[in-house]
Design a protein around this motif. Structure first.
Motif, PDB file in Angstrom:
ATOM      1  N   GLY A  19      -9.428  -2.900  -2.715  1.00 13.14           N
ATOM      2  CA  GLY A  19      -8.697  -3.375  -3.879  1.00 13.14           C
ATOM      3  C   GLY A  19      -7.537  -4.270  -3.466  1.00 13.14           C
ATOM      4  N   ASP A  20      -6.599  -4.469  -4.381  1.00  9.45           N
ATOM      5  CA  ASP A  20      -5.462  -5.363  -4.124  1.00  9.45           C
ATOM      6  C   ASP A  20      -4.206  -4.626  -3.689  1.00  9.45           C
ATOM      7  OD1 ASP A  20      -7.000  -7.560  -4.898  1.00  9.45           O
ATOM      8  OD2 ASP A  20      -6.475  -7.294  -7.019  1.00  9.45           O
ATOM      9  N   ALA A  21      -4.277  -3.298  -3.608  1.00  8.38           N
ATOM     10  CA  ALA A  21      -3.065  -2.517  -3.374  1.00  8.38           C
ATOM     11  C   ALA A  21      -2.391  -2.829  -2.037  1.00  8.38           C
ATOM     12  CB  ALA A  21      -3.389  -1.024  -3.450  1.00  8.38           C
ATOM     13  N   LEU A  22      -3.196  -3.108  -1.002  1.00 12.13           N
ATOM     14  CA  LEU A  22      -2.623  -3.329   0.330  1.00 12.13           C
ATOM     15  C   LEU A  22      -2.700  -4.785   0.771  1.00 12.13           C
ATOM     16  CD1 LEU A  22      -3.928  -0.168   2.231  1.00 12.13           C
ATOM     17  CD2 LEU A  22      -1.746  -0.511   1.068  1.00 12.13           C
ATOM     18  N   GLY A  23      -3.409  -5.617   0.052  1.00 16.75           N
ATOM     19  CA  GLY A  23      -3.496  -7.028   0.417  1.00 16.75           C
ATOM     20  C   GLY A  23      -4.524  -7.294   1.503  1.00 16.75           C
TER      21      GLY A  23
ATOM     22  N   THR B 242      -0.158   0.043   4.929  1.00 15.70           N
ATOM     23  CA  THR B 242      -1.018   0.683   5.918  1.00 15.70           C
ATOM     24  C   THR B 242      -1.656   1.926   5.312  1.00 15.70           C
ATOM     25  OG1 THR B 242       0.371  -0.037   7.764  1.00 15.70           O
ATOM     26  CG2 THR B 242      -1.080   1.834   8.175  1.00 15.70           C
ATOM     27  N   ALA B 243      -2.947   2.111   5.564  1.00 12.68           N
ATOM     28  CA  ALA B 243      -3.650   3.316   5.125  1.00 12.68           C
ATOM     29  C   ALA B 243      -4.170   4.048   6.354  1.00 12.68           C
ATOM     30  CB  ALA B 243      -4.801   2.967   4.187  1.00 12.68           C
TER      31      ALA B 243
ATOM     32  N   GLU C  11      -3.309   8.952   3.763  1.00  9.75           N
ATOM     33  CA  GLU C  11      -1.974   8.625   3.276  1.00  9.75           C
ATOM     34  C   GLU C  11      -1.749   7.121   3.387  1.00  9.75           C
ATOM     35  OE1 GLU C  11       1.328  10.133   5.532  1.00  9.75           O
ATOM     36  OE2 GLU C  11       0.120  10.285   7.357  1.00  9.75           O
ATOM     37  N   VAL C  12      -0.894   6.617   2.506  1.00 12.72           N
ATOM     38  CA  VAL C  12      -0.630   5.186   2.430  1.00 12.72           C
ATOM     39  C   VAL C  12       0.868   4.925   2.575  1.00 12.72           C
ATOM     40  CG1 VAL C  12      -0.753   3.139   0.949  1.00 12.72           C
ATOM     41  CG2 VAL C  12      -2.615   4.786   0.941  1.00 12.72           C
ATOM     42  N   PHE C  13       1.176   3.858   3.282  1.00 16.34           N
ATOM     43  CA  PHE C  13       2.555   3.392   3.422  1.00 16.34           C
ATOM     44  C   PHE C  13       2.621   1.976   2.848  1.00 16.34           C
ATOM     45  CE2 PHE C  13       1.746   6.441   6.718  1.00 16.34           C
ATOM     46  CZ  PHE C  13       2.913   7.195   6.827  1.00 16.34           C
ATOM     47  N   HIS C  14       3.529   1.741   1.921  1.00 15.95           N
ATOM     48  CA  HIS C  14       3.714   0.415   1.329  1.00 15.95           C
ATOM     49  C   HIS C  14       4.978  -0.235   1.887  1.00 15.95           C
ATOM     50  CE1 HIS C  14       0.516   0.781  -1.677  1.00 15.95           C
ATOM     51  NE2 HIS C  14       0.904   2.034  -1.833  1.00 15.95           N
ATOM     52  N   ARG C  15       4.889  -1.535   2.124  1.00 19.85           N
ATOM     53  CA  ARG C  15       6.053  -2.264   2.608  1.00 19.85           C
ATOM     54  C   ARG C  15       7.052  -2.470   1.467  1.00 19.85           C
ATOM     55  NH1 ARG C  15       8.252  -7.410   3.421  1.00 19.85           N
ATOM     56  NH2 ARG C  15       9.263  -7.588   5.456  1.00 19.85           N
TER      57      ARG C  15
ATOM     58  N   ARG D 256      13.607  -4.585   7.526  1.00 22.19           N
ATOM     59  CA  ARG D 256      12.844  -3.870   8.556  1.00 22.19           C
ATOM     60  C   ARG D 256      12.740  -2.408   8.140  1.00 22.19           C
ATOM     61  NH1 ARG D 256      14.851  -1.367  13.602  1.00 22.19           N
ATOM     62  NH2 ARG D 256      13.087  -1.071  15.020  1.00 22.19           N
ATOM     63  N   GLN D 257      11.576  -1.810   8.359  1.00 20.27           N
ATOM     64  CA  GLN D 257      11.434  -0.396   8.046  1.00 20.27           C
ATOM     65  C   GLN D 257      10.593   0.281   9.114  1.00 20.27           C
ATOM     66  OE1 GLN D 257       8.906  -1.207   4.331  1.00 20.27           O
ATOM     67  NE2 GLN D 257       8.061   0.737   5.032  1.00 20.27           N
ATOM     68  N   THR D 258      10.788   1.576   9.258  1.00 23.96           N
ATOM     69  CA  THR D 258       9.996   2.368  10.192  1.00 23.96           C
ATOM     70  C   THR D 258       9.444   3.581   9.447  1.00 23.96           C
ATOM     71  OG1 THR D 258      11.931   3.634  10.924  1.00 23.96           O
ATOM     72  CG2 THR D 258      11.335   1.654  12.199  1.00 23.96           C
TER      73      THR D 258
END
Length: 361
Positions: free
Chosen positions: A145-149, A260-261, A269-273, A279-281
Motif C-alpha cells: 500500500g501507500d503507508a510506507l512509500g 520501516t516494517a 511492527e511498523v515505525f513511521h518517520r 533525526r530519530q532513532t
C-alpha cells in the motif's frame, strides 16, 4: 465444483498435506481425494487414515495410480528430482498439476516442465506456501500500500538448527545445495514478492561449517537488485546453534521511504518517520503493532483453494508455473553466482534456458 485429486507423496511433508492441507479443502467441498501414492507402505497407510480413503484407492506405484485413477488434477509432494517424471505421467492423462516447490531440481528441468504444461494446454501451480502464510501475507498487504512509500531494501534471515544428519530429511543432507534449493526457494521468493518487481541481478556466497552433517552448503548470503530500484539481502543457515529464526519464525524487514516494517517470530511492527524531526532513532519492540490478517485458510490450504478457483475459470494463481520460473530462477542463478564468484543477471539467465529448450525442440 468439487475437483477430484490424485495425491502423490504420503510420507515426510506429504503426510502434512494429508493431515493438514488437504482435509480443510475436502471438508468444504473444494476437492475430493480419490487416490494416494507412496512407495513406502507404512507412510501410505498412515496418510490413508488421515484422509479416510479405502485401501483400493492407495498405490505404491505411481504408474499404476495414474492408469487406474480418474482425477482432475494431481498434487506432487516428493523430492524435486522426481517432479518431472510425475508431471509426465499427469500430462499423459490430461491432468492439471499442483506441485510442491521447487518446480524441479534444475533450471533446465524447470523450464522443460513449464514448456510441456503450456504445450499440453493444461494448468500447473507451485505451492510457495511461506509467501502465503498469514504473517507474510499481512506484511505484503502492509508494504504494498501507500503507508510506507517506495521500498528501498528488503532483508530476510532464516536461522535453523538442522545440523545433525536426518534432522531435515535425509535427501536434503545429501544434496549439493540444500539451503538454496530447499530453504531459500521460499525466502528469496518472499523477498522478491515484497520488493514488488523482477530480480535483475543476484550475488551469492555459500559455505558449510565443519559441524554441519551435510554433503552440500548449509549457509548462504545473497544480495539482490530489482527492476524497480529496490534491493534485497538474505542470510540463511540450516546449521545454526540455536535456531533463532526457524521455519515460520523468520525475520523480515522492509525499509521504505517513510517507514520501516519488521516481521519477527510472526509478530509485525511498523515505525513511521516523523517529518518534523531532523533525526530519530528507534529500536525493535517499540513500534506500532500490526494485527495479522484474518482468514480461514493459509499457506498450502489456501493455495489448493486458489488452484481450484483457477480451474473453475477464475484468475490464474500467482504461483502458476510460468510465473514461478522467476522464483526458481532466483535459486539456480544464486547457485551459479556462488560457483562463478560474481553476480548473475537473472533475466538473461532465464532466457538462456528458454533458448536451449527451443533449440532442443
Amino acid at each position: 465444483m468439487t475437483h477430484k485429486v490424485l495425491h502423490v507423496g504420503a510420507g515426510g511433508f506429504g503426510e502434512d498435506w494429508c493431515h493438514r492441507f488437504l482435509p480443510p479443502n475436502v471438508a468444504d467441498g473444494t476437492i475430493e481425494v480419490v487416490g494416494l501414492v507412496d512407495i513406502d507402505a507404512t507412510a501410505l497407510e498412515k496418510s490413508r487414515q488421515h484422509l479416510g480413503l479405502k485401501v483400493d484407492q492407495c498405490f505404491t506405484s505411481a504408474e499404476k495410480a495414474f492408469q487406474m485413477v480418474d482425477a482432475d488434477f494431481c498434487t506432487i509432494v516428493i523430492p524435486p528430482a522426481l517432479h518431472e517424471w510425475v508431471v509426465d505421467l499427469a500430462l499423459a492423462r490430461n491432468m492439471h498439476i499442483l506441485s510442491e516447490k521447487p518446480i524441479a531440481d534444475t533450471m533446465e528441468a524447470s523450464v522443460r516442465i513449464a514448456d510441456k504444461v503450456r504445450a499440453a494446454g493444461l494448468k500447473m501451480g507451485v505451492t510457495m506456501s511461506h509467501r502465503f502464510d498469514q504473517d507474510k501475507s499481512t506484511l505484503r498487504a502492509l508494504v504494498s500500500g501507500d503507508a510506507l512509500g517506495r521500498i528501498n531494501t528488503v532483508s530476510c534471515r532464516f536461522a535453523g538448527d538442522f545440523r545433525v544428519y536426518d534432522s531435515w530429511g535425509r535427501f536434503r543432507h545429501e544434496m549439493d545445495h540444500p539451503m538454496l534449493i530447499e530453504g531459500a526457494v521460499h525466502h528469496l521468493d518472499i523477498v522478491a514478492n515484497l520488493a514488488g518487481a523482477p530480480c535483475t541481478s543476484i550475488y551469492a556466497r555459500t559455505w558449510k561449517p565443519d559441524w554441519a552433517q551435510y554433503k552440500g552448503d548449509t549457509d548462504v548470503i545473497v544480495v539482490m537488485d530489482f527492476a524497480n530500484g529496490a534491493h534485497g539481502v538474505y542470510e540463511g543457515s540450516s546449521a545454526q546453534a540455536t535456531g533463532l529464526n526457524d521455519w515460520a519464525k523468520e525475520y523480515l524487514r522492509v525499509e521504505a521511504a517513510s517507514g520501516t516494517a519488521i516481521l519477527d517470530h510472526r509478530e509485525i511492527e511498523v515505525f513511521h518517520r516523523h517529518q518534523k524531526r531532523a533525526r530519530q532513532t528507534s529500536r525493535q519492540g517499540t513500534g506500532q503493532q500490526v494485527s495479522l490478517l484474518s482468514g480461514m485458510k493459509w499457506a498450502n490450504s489456501l493455495l489448493i483453494e486458489q488452484f481450484c478457483h483457477w480451474l473453475d475459470g477464475g484468475p490464474s494463481m500467482a504461483t502458476n508455473v510460468e510465473d514461478n520460473l522467476q522464483s526458481v530462477a532466483l535459486v539456480f542463478s544464486a547457485i551459479e553466482s556462488a560457483r562463478l564468484g560474481e553476480p548473475v543477471k537473472v533475466q538473461e539467465f532465464i532466457q538462456s534456458f528458454r533458448k536451449s529448450s527451443s533449440n532442443e525442440a
